[in-house]
Design a protein around this motif. Sequence first.
Motif, PDB file in Angstrom:
ATOM      1  N   LYS A 141      43.740  32.735  35.479  1.00  0.00           N
ATOM      2  CA  LYS A 141      45.119  32.787  34.992  1.00  0.00           C
ATOM      3  C   LYS A 141      46.033  31.813  35.742  1.00  0.00           C
ATOM      4  O   LYS A 141      46.891  31.169  35.155  1.00  0.00           O
ATOM      5  CB  LYS A 141      45.639  34.220  35.125  1.00  0.00           C
ATOM      6  CG  LYS A 141      47.059  34.425  34.637  1.00  0.00           C
ATOM      7  CD  LYS A 141      47.506  35.869  34.802  1.00  0.00           C
ATOM      8  CE  LYS A 141      47.858  36.088  36.257  1.00  0.00           C
ATOM      9  NZ  LYS A 141      48.468  37.355  36.573  1.00  0.00           N
ATOM     10  N   ASP A 142      45.830  31.673  37.058  1.00  0.00           N
ATOM     11  CA  ASP A 142      46.686  30.825  37.883  1.00  0.00           C
ATOM     12  C   ASP A 142      45.954  29.555  38.345  1.00  0.00           C
ATOM     13  O   ASP A 142      46.203  29.039  39.430  1.00  0.00           O
ATOM     14  CB  ASP A 142      47.188  31.631  39.088  1.00  0.00           C
ATOM     15  CG  ASP A 142      48.404  31.029  39.764  1.00  0.00           C
ATOM     16  OD1 ASP A 142      49.096  30.188  39.142  1.00  0.00           O
ATOM     17  OD2 ASP A 142      48.663  31.387  40.931  1.00  0.00           O
ATOM     18  N   ARG A 154      36.007  30.127  40.782  1.00  0.00           N
ATOM     19  CA  ARG A 154      37.268  29.983  40.043  1.00  0.00           C
ATOM     20  C   ARG A 154      38.416  30.237  41.008  1.00  0.00           C
ATOM     21  O   ARG A 154      38.465  31.302  41.631  1.00  0.00           O
ATOM     22  CB  ARG A 154      37.359  30.973  38.883  1.00  0.00           C
ATOM     23  CG  ARG A 154      36.292  30.811  37.853  1.00  0.00           C
ATOM     24  CD  ARG A 154      36.384  31.727  36.647  1.00  0.00           C
ATOM     25  NE  ARG A 154      36.934  33.034  36.902  1.00  0.00           N
ATOM     26  CZ  ARG A 154      37.817  33.642  36.106  1.00  0.00           C
ATOM     27  NH1 ARG A 154      38.245  33.059  35.006  1.00  0.00           N
ATOM     28  NH2 ARG A 154      38.272  34.852  36.386  1.00  0.00           N
ATOM     29  N   CYS A 155      39.321  29.303  41.123  1.00  0.00           N
ATOM     30  CA  CYS A 155      40.518  29.492  41.939  1.00  0.00           C
ATOM     31  C   CYS A 155      41.659  29.908  41.018  1.00  0.00           C
ATOM     32  O   CYS A 155      41.759  29.419  39.889  1.00  0.00           O
ATOM     33  CB  CYS A 155      40.874  28.197  42.669  1.00  0.00           C
ATOM     34  SG  CYS A 155      42.301  28.363  43.773  1.00  0.00           S
ATOM     35  N   GLY A 156      42.511  30.812  41.514  1.00  0.00           N
ATOM     36  CA  GLY A 156      43.652  31.254  40.726  1.00  0.00           C
ATOM     37  C   GLY A 156      43.461  32.603  40.067  1.00  0.00           C
ATOM     38  O   GLY A 156      44.205  32.962  39.168  1.00  0.00           O
ATOM     39  N   THR A 166      35.576  37.918  46.069  1.00  0.00           N
ATOM     40  CA  THR A 166      36.943  37.433  45.911  1.00  0.00           C
ATOM     41  C   THR A 166      37.614  37.343  47.267  1.00  0.00           C
ATOM     42  O   THR A 166      37.530  38.294  48.061  1.00  0.00           O
ATOM     43  CB  THR A 166      37.748  38.383  44.993  1.00  0.00           C
ATOM     44  OG1 THR A 166      37.025  38.586  43.774  1.00  0.00           O
ATOM     45  CG2 THR A 166      39.111  37.800  44.661  1.00  0.00           C
ATOM     46  N   THR A 167      38.281  36.217  47.522  1.00  0.00           N
ATOM     47  CA  THR A 167      38.992  36.091  48.792  1.00  0.00           C
ATOM     48  C   THR A 167      40.067  37.169  48.865  1.00  0.00           C
ATOM     49  O   THR A 167      40.681  37.513  47.865  1.00  0.00           O
ATOM     50  CB  THR A 167      39.645  34.706  48.963  1.00  0.00           C
ATOM     51  OG1 THR A 167      40.488  34.434  47.851  1.00  0.00           O
ATOM     52  CG2 THR A 167      38.611  33.614  49.119  1.00  0.00           C
ATOM     53  N   PHE A 168      40.244  37.696  50.066  1.00  0.00           N
ATOM     54  CA  PHE A 168      41.259  38.723  50.285  1.00  0.00           C
ATOM     55  C   PHE A 168      42.327  38.155  51.202  1.00  0.00           C
ATOM     56  O   PHE A 168      42.023  37.499  52.199  1.00  0.00           O
ATOM     57  CB  PHE A 168      40.642  39.971  50.925  1.00  0.00           C
ATOM     58  CG  PHE A 168      41.637  41.078  51.120  1.00  0.00           C
ATOM     59  CD1 PHE A 168      41.937  41.934  50.081  1.00  0.00           C
ATOM     60  CD2 PHE A 168      42.301  41.232  52.333  1.00  0.00           C
ATOM     61  CE1 PHE A 168      42.874  42.949  50.241  1.00  0.00           C
ATOM     62  CE2 PHE A 168      43.239  42.235  52.501  1.00  0.00           C
ATOM     63  CZ  PHE A 168      43.527  43.089  51.456  1.00  0.00           C
ATOM     64  N   GLY A 169      43.605  38.393  50.844  1.00  0.00           N
ATOM     65  CA  GLY A 169      44.705  37.973  51.689  1.00  0.00           C
ATOM     66  C   GLY A 169      45.114  36.524  51.506  1.00  0.00           C
ATOM     67  O   GLY A 169      45.863  35.990  52.317  1.00  0.00           O
ATOM     68  N   ALA A 182      44.012  33.674  44.870  1.00  0.00           N
ATOM     69  CA  ALA A 182      42.689  34.135  45.279  1.00  0.00           C
ATOM     70  C   ALA A 182      41.616  33.288  44.595  1.00  0.00           C
ATOM     71  O   ALA A 182      41.839  32.695  43.548  1.00  0.00           O
ATOM     72  CB  ALA A 182      42.508  35.603  44.915  1.00  0.00           C
ATOM     73  N   THR A 183      40.461  33.260  45.242  1.00  0.00           N
ATOM     74  CA  THR A 183      39.304  32.537  44.716  1.00  0.00           C
ATOM     75  C   THR A 183      38.195  33.540  44.459  1.00  0.00           C
ATOM     76  O   THR A 183      37.953  34.428  45.275  1.00  0.00           O
ATOM     77  CB  THR A 183      38.827  31.473  45.723  1.00  0.00           C
ATOM     78  OG1 THR A 183      39.888  30.553  45.943  1.00  0.00           O
ATOM     79  CG2 THR A 183      37.602  30.736  45.215  1.00  0.00           C
ATOM     80  N   GLU A 184      37.526  33.374  43.329  1.00  0.00           N
ATOM     81  CA  GLU A 184      36.448  34.277  42.916  1.00  0.00           C
ATOM     82  C   GLU A 184      35.145  33.491  42.853  1.00  0.00           C
ATOM     83  O   GLU A 184      35.112  32.363  42.362  1.00  0.00           O
ATOM     84  CB  GLU A 184      36.792  34.831  41.542  1.00  0.00           C
ATOM     85  CG  GLU A 184      35.704  35.635  40.881  1.00  0.00           C
ATOM     86  CD  GLU A 184      36.109  36.032  39.480  1.00  0.00           C
ATOM     87  OE1 GLU A 184      36.617  37.147  39.315  1.00  0.00           O
ATOM     88  OE2 GLU A 184      35.928  35.206  38.548  1.00  0.00           O
TER      89      GLU A 184
END
Length: 167
Positions: A39-40, A82-84, A115-118, A122-124
Motif C-alpha cells: 500500500k505504501d 515488499r517495502c511499504g 515483517t520488520t517491527f518498529g 515496514a518491510t515484509e
Amino acid sequence: MLLLRTPVSVRSLGTLATAAAAALILTGCSPVVDVAPAKDAANAACAPMMVALPDTIADAGLRKTNSQATAAWGDPSKVILRCGVNVPGPTTDRCVTVNGIDWVIKEGDPVWTLTTFGREPATEILMDPNQISSATVLAELAAPAGKIKATRHCVGQEDLQNLPAGK
C-alpha cells in the motif's frame, strides 16, 4: 533538402540482429516476477533500502519484479520482499532480533511472513523455510532493512516481567 545516408554494412545488420536475439533469449530465461506492491510502496523511505539489497541470498539470485519497492530472489522465487506494508502494532506473534533488526514472524504452511517491527514503512518478506534458511534470509537483509530508522523495538515476556511495579 539534402539527406546524407550512412552506409550500413550487412555485417553491422548481422551484429545488431545477433544482439537483439541475445537480449530476447536472456529476457526469456529470467521472466519478471509478478509481485503486488504494498500500500505504501511509493514511500521515499523505501528507496535507500531497495538500492542496498544483496544480489544473492544463499544461492538465490536477485530477479527483476514488476512493482515498485519489491524484490525477489531465486528461480523459482525463494524469497519475496515488499517495502511499504502495514506497520505491525503490538502482537503476541514471535519477534526475533537479527543483527539489530526486529522481525515479527508468522509461520505459515509452507510460507512464512517476516515483517520488520518498529520501522516505518515496514518491510515484509515471504519465504518457505524448507527452501531457504530464515536465519540466512534475515541476516542477509538486516543491513538493507536497517536503512529505515527504528522507532520502537520488540518487547518480550522477560522485558515485561522486569518493569518496575505500576508501569
